[in-house]
Write a protein that holds these residues in place. Sequence first.
Motif, mmCIF file in Angstrom:
data_model
loop_
_atom_site.group_PDB
_atom_site.id
_atom_site.type_symbol
_atom_site.label_atom_id
_atom_site.label_comp_id
_atom_site.label_asym_id
_atom_site.label_seq_id
_atom_site.Cartn_x
_atom_site.Cartn_y
_atom_site.Cartn_z
ATOM 1 N N THR A 1 39.909 -11.377 27.312
ATOM 2 C CA THR A 1 39.561 -11.010 26.078
ATOM 3 C C THR A 1 38.184 -10.875 25.623
ATOM 4 O OG1 THR A 1 39.579 -13.365 25.449
ATOM 5 C CG2 THR A 1 41.811 -12.505 25.707
ATOM 6 N N SER A 2 38.294 -10.526 24.220
ATOM 7 C CA SER A 2 36.465 -10.275 23.861
ATOM 8 C C SER A 2 35.939 -11.345 23.781
ATOM 9 C CB SER A 2 36.668 -9.796 22.303
ATOM 10 O OG SER A 2 37.352 -10.510 21.447
ATOM 11 N N GLU A 3 36.528 -12.695 23.638
ATOM 12 C CA GLU A 3 36.007 -14.098 23.503
ATOM 13 C C GLU A 3 35.802 -14.493 25.087
ATOM 14 O OE1 GLU A 3 34.353 -17.989 22.175
ATOM 15 O OE2 GLU A 3 34.656 -15.764 21.452
ATOM 16 N N GLU A 4 36.742 -14.271 26.032
ATOM 17 C CA GLU A 4 36.298 -14.365 27.292
ATOM 18 C C GLU A 4 35.289 -13.784 27.825
ATOM 19 O OE1 GLU A 4 40.916 -15.552 28.583
ATOM 20 O OE2 GLU A 4 40.056 -13.513 28.719
ATOM 21 N N ARG A 5 34.948 -12.559 27.424
ATOM 22 C CA ARG A 5 33.844 -11.677 27.947
ATOM 23 C C ARG A 5 32.596 -12.311 27.372
ATOM 24 N NH1 ARG A 5 34.917 -7.496 25.130
ATOM 25 N NH2 ARG A 5 36.803 -6.760 26.422
ATOM 26 N N ARG A 6 32.716 -12.580 26.191
ATOM 27 C CA ARG A 6 31.484 -13.090 25.586
ATOM 28 C C ARG A 6 31.150 -14.504 26.388
ATOM 29 N NH1 ARG A 6 29.903 -17.109 22.365
ATOM 30 N NH2 ARG A 6 31.946 -18.002 22.263
ATOM 31 N N ARG A 7 32.000 -15.380 26.565
ATOM 32 C CA ARG A 7 31.718 -16.700 27.234
ATOM 33 C C ARG A 7 31.040 -16.287 28.601
ATOM 34 N NH1 ARG A 7 29.935 -20.164 26.776
ATOM 35 N NH2 ARG A 7 30.974 -21.754 27.709
ATOM 36 N N HIS A 8 31.435 -15.292 29.321
ATOM 37 C CA HIS A 8 30.930 -15.109 30.518
ATOM 38 C C HIS A 8 29.561 -14.255 30.734
ATOM 39 C CE1 HIS A 8 34.183 -16.167 33.483
ATOM 40 N NE2 HIS A 8 35.160 -15.975 32.759
ATOM 41 N N PRO B 1 65.270 -22.335 30.787
ATOM 42 C CA PRO B 1 65.048 -21.181 29.834
ATOM 43 C C PRO B 1 65.158 -21.643 28.348
ATOM 44 C CG PRO B 1 66.341 -20.336 31.485
ATOM 45 C CD PRO B 1 66.310 -21.924 31.772
ATOM 46 N N ALA B 2 64.397 -21.161 27.179
ATOM 47 C CA ALA B 2 64.168 -21.681 25.994
ATOM 48 C C ALA B 2 65.368 -21.117 25.227
ATOM 49 C CB ALA B 2 62.916 -21.379 25.239
ATOM 50 N N PRO B 3 65.834 -22.033 24.092
ATOM 51 C CA PRO B 3 67.017 -21.567 23.457
ATOM 52 C C PRO B 3 66.453 -20.327 22.737
ATOM 53 C CG PRO B 3 66.755 -23.965 23.410
ATOM 54 C CD PRO B 3 65.655 -23.537 24.226
ATOM 55 N N LEU B 4 65.320 -20.100 22.349
ATOM 56 C CA LEU B 4 64.777 -19.073 21.828
ATOM 57 C C LEU B 4 63.305 -18.869 22.207
ATOM 58 C CD1 LEU B 4 65.770 -16.784 19.938
ATOM 59 C CD2 LEU B 4 64.555 -17.877 18.106
ATOM 60 N N TYR B 5 63.095 -17.496 22.839
ATOM 61 C CA TYR B 5 61.759 -17.272 23.269
ATOM 62 C C TYR B 5 61.018 -17.001 22.054
ATOM 63 C CZ TYR B 5 64.080 -12.730 23.186
ATOM 64 O OH TYR B 5 65.043 -11.756 22.618
ATOM 65 N N GLU B 6 59.609 -17.074 22.598
ATOM 66 C CA GLU B 6 58.427 -16.455 21.483
ATOM 67 C C GLU B 6 58.162 -15.107 21.707
ATOM 68 O OE1 GLU B 6 57.559 -18.023 18.614
ATOM 69 O OE2 GLU B 6 58.485 -19.963 19.012
ATOM 70 N N GLU B 7 58.089 -14.176 20.790
ATOM 71 C CA GLU B 7 57.672 -12.900 21.087
ATOM 72 C C GLU B 7 56.591 -12.411 20.457
ATOM 73 O OE1 GLU B 7 59.814 -8.685 20.128
ATOM 74 O OE2 GLU B 7 61.136 -10.204 20.300
ATOM 75 N N LEU B 8 55.618 -11.556 21.080
ATOM 76 C CA LEU B 8 54.600 -10.965 20.527
ATOM 77 C C LEU B 8 54.827 -9.443 20.931
ATOM 78 C CD1 LEU B 8 51.558 -13.456 21.313
ATOM 79 C CD2 LEU B 8 52.815 -13.098 19.093
ATOM 80 N N ASP B 9 54.476 -8.599 19.757
ATOM 81 C CA ASP B 9 54.818 -7.225 20.175
ATOM 82 C C ASP B 9 53.582 -6.511 19.974
ATOM 83 O OD1 ASP B 9 57.514 -7.748 20.062
ATOM 84 O OD2 ASP B 9 58.008 -6.877 18.278
ATOM 85 N N LEU B 10 53.424 -5.450 20.945
ATOM 86 C CA LEU B 10 52.238 -4.437 21.152
ATOM 87 C C LEU B 10 52.939 -3.050 20.797
ATOM 88 C CD1 LEU B 10 50.397 -6.219 23.999
ATOM 89 C CD2 LEU B 10 49.857 -6.667 21.823
ATOM 90 N N TYR B 11 51.952 -2.426 20.112
ATOM 91 C CA TYR B 11 52.355 -0.960 19.938
ATOM 92 C C TYR B 11 51.275 -0.186 20.462
ATOM 93 C CZ TYR B 11 56.300 -2.773 16.940
ATOM 94 O OH TYR B 11 57.577 -3.397 16.484
ATOM 95 N N ASN B 12 51.574 0.609 21.394
ATOM 96 C CA ASN B 12 50.631 1.733 22.044
ATOM 97 C C ASN B 12 51.227 3.059 21.691
ATOM 98 O OD1 ASN B 12 49.420 3.239 23.730
ATOM 99 N ND2 ASN B 12 48.765 1.684 24.927
ATOM 100 N N GLU B 13 50.360 3.740 20.589
ATOM 101 C CA GLU B 13 50.802 4.971 20.049
ATOM 102 C C GLU B 13 50.730 6.069 20.830
ATOM 103 O OE1 GLU B 13 48.465 3.066 19.101
ATOM 104 O OE2 GLU B 13 49.019 2.163 17.065
ATOM 105 N N THR C 1 47.764 -19.361 24.199
ATOM 106 C CA THR C 1 48.210 -18.927 25.522
ATOM 107 C C THR C 1 48.597 -17.589 25.241
ATOM 108 O OG1 THR C 1 47.825 -21.000 26.441
ATOM 109 C CG2 THR C 1 48.732 -19.166 27.866
ATOM 110 N N ARG C 2 49.632 -17.572 24.318
ATOM 111 C CA ARG C 2 50.511 -16.392 24.089
ATOM 112 C C ARG C 2 49.614 -15.327 23.374
ATOM 113 N NH1 ARG C 2 54.521 -20.280 22.389
ATOM 114 N NH2 ARG C 2 54.165 -19.697 20.129
ATOM 115 N N ALA C 3 48.875 -15.845 22.631
ATOM 116 C CA ALA C 3 47.771 -14.830 21.765
ATOM 117 C C ALA C 3 46.829 -14.257 22.788
ATOM 118 C CB ALA C 3 46.881 -15.544 20.694
ATOM 119 N N LEU C 4 46.122 -14.816 23.808
ATOM 120 C CA LEU C 4 45.355 -14.400 24.855
ATOM 121 C C LEU C 4 46.226 -13.544 25.622
ATOM 122 C CD1 LEU C 4 43.860 -17.924 25.764
ATOM 123 C CD2 LEU C 4 42.667 -15.923 24.650
ATOM 124 N N HIS C 5 47.197 -13.872 26.237
ATOM 125 C CA HIS C 5 47.827 -12.660 26.961
ATOM 126 C C HIS C 5 48.048 -11.607 26.317
ATOM 127 C CE1 HIS C 5 48.750 -14.884 30.778
ATOM 128 N NE2 HIS C 5 49.165 -15.933 30.272
#
Length: 611
Positions: free
Chosen positions: A441-448, A227-239, A411-415
Amino acid sequence: MSEDTTTPVDHAANAARYPLLPPARVMLDGYLNASNSGAYLQGQLVFYQGADLRFDHLLAAAQLMTEEAEALRMYAERGEDGEWSVIECPPDPQVNTAQYDFSSEPDPDEAVREFSRAALRAGRTITDPAPQVSNYCFRLGEDRAALLSICHHVFVDGYGGLLARTRVGELLAAWQKGEPSPPRTFGRFADLVAESEEPDPAGIEFWTQMLDGAPTAVSMASRTAQPAPLYEELDLYNETFLGDLRAFDENIKWPHFAAAACIAYTSAIVDDTDVVTGFPVANRTSMQEKITPAQAMASLPLRVEADPDAAFTECAATVRAAISATRPYQRQPAEKIRAAVPQAFRTGRLYGPTVNIIPFFAPGDAGTLRTEAEVIGQGPVDDMMFVVEPWESAGIRIKLLFNPALYDAATRALHAERFDGWVRQIQAAPTTALRELECLTSEERRRHDELAHATADEGGRAELADTWGELVSPGDYAAAAGIDAAEVRGLAVRTRLGRPATFGRSGQVIVLTSAGEVATGFRAEVTATGLRTRGREDERSVVAGNWVELGELRRALSPLADRVGFDSSDVTFAPTSRRIAVTLPETADDAAREAAKAALDEATGSPVRVR
């Protein structure tokens, strides 16, 4: 910025001593494995704002809350018999509380958050004979302040932190009106210990049966890490998530839908319908447990079959049934389950991502003050964690917590982008079959989309054996599969479940021809710039929970092969569930073998035996 603290004193004399409660033992094991890590700290940060705010009230409330919650004033000690116990220190406000003035900072709120993150990174020693909790009170302006409380997870969990910040709010609300302090609402730790019982060892059988035959490649990462001493966090807000689900069915249990969204997403990424995730349980059923700050929670494995043909509503029902089946056995210590399940102690993983649904999360009422709460220290994140909690009146906040040793920033941004779109599809049409939910993601869709209309250049390479990790063209794959370039109408890269492969994960390469689809037998990783070859389909295997590819081994050994004098293309591997066995030529000396092992360890993240 100013600080007001005093030096801790020795509290061992005449202190109350209690045995370590069973749920605290897994946190103790984690601490012993990484005693200087902040991964096992639990931190709660609350911002307060309003004309009735008094900083001296906030300071006094934090101190009184700490006096009333015995678990926050403890440290741990190992006896001569090897058994651990916790020792209660008497209240000492000067030890537990520090004051800071951040009102002159350009961004006071962000300064507090950065201070909080630094405090977590520093870690702490649970055996220091002083109270483990630290309260930090911050002046942020004329009518704004914040309170940060940090304690080790051995002593208190997130639910206990909720009780603590709720008590601070009660005190502030009463003092605003000139009323005396409300009666203590916490249960007493001694009473909690008195009713605590050791779990029935027979309950382990439920977990071994549930995990019998479970997959070992359960993570969205390709490695394991502390476990990392401090994780990296990304927040999503779904209204509108909660509002949309209520419109679909007013009796719906949203936590099961949220959990199912996380589990089904994990299934899509790991490319397996058989999913094993972690899920935290509160382990609070008695009234004493519900009102006493302590470490009671546990993270346990949850195995779910995510049927691609099932409607998402059916998946949510499956998740709900799976959780219900575990309830009689949730007090089994995770470390005992890990010791009893072969794939867990061989791979270092009991489960993949953790799914933490927090239906009780709230900042806590504080009278006329506006409050905003943030959990700064969520506890150990050894892989990835989904945290979902209510937000505003009809929405949810999704926190994606990543171990940075396993997931880089890209990778975090893609997830984050992928999962946000995944959830919004579900709330728009909850009866959609899982296989019809797009996981791109939109870029993954474009490449496929580009690949689906790609043509093959003349003269593609027919031999791809030594190209692992290189960018190759559609024509190369067509030539390697013996397909005439003129017949190529496009290319597809799909997972075993038939989904387009996401960036960072490989899939089967299929050539689209005028006569239909032709499987090439090769795998590739789709990138923003092209196709990166990942070897043949039959040259990969799961080893110790990680997918390992023969081409990767050969590439890792290539520099050594030139030095020792052998052809790395001749290297083969005999994968087992435990390790990779690689045989080097007799000309390789001990130094070469050590170099080979180091190279393979770094490349695969799996146990390696070099002969």
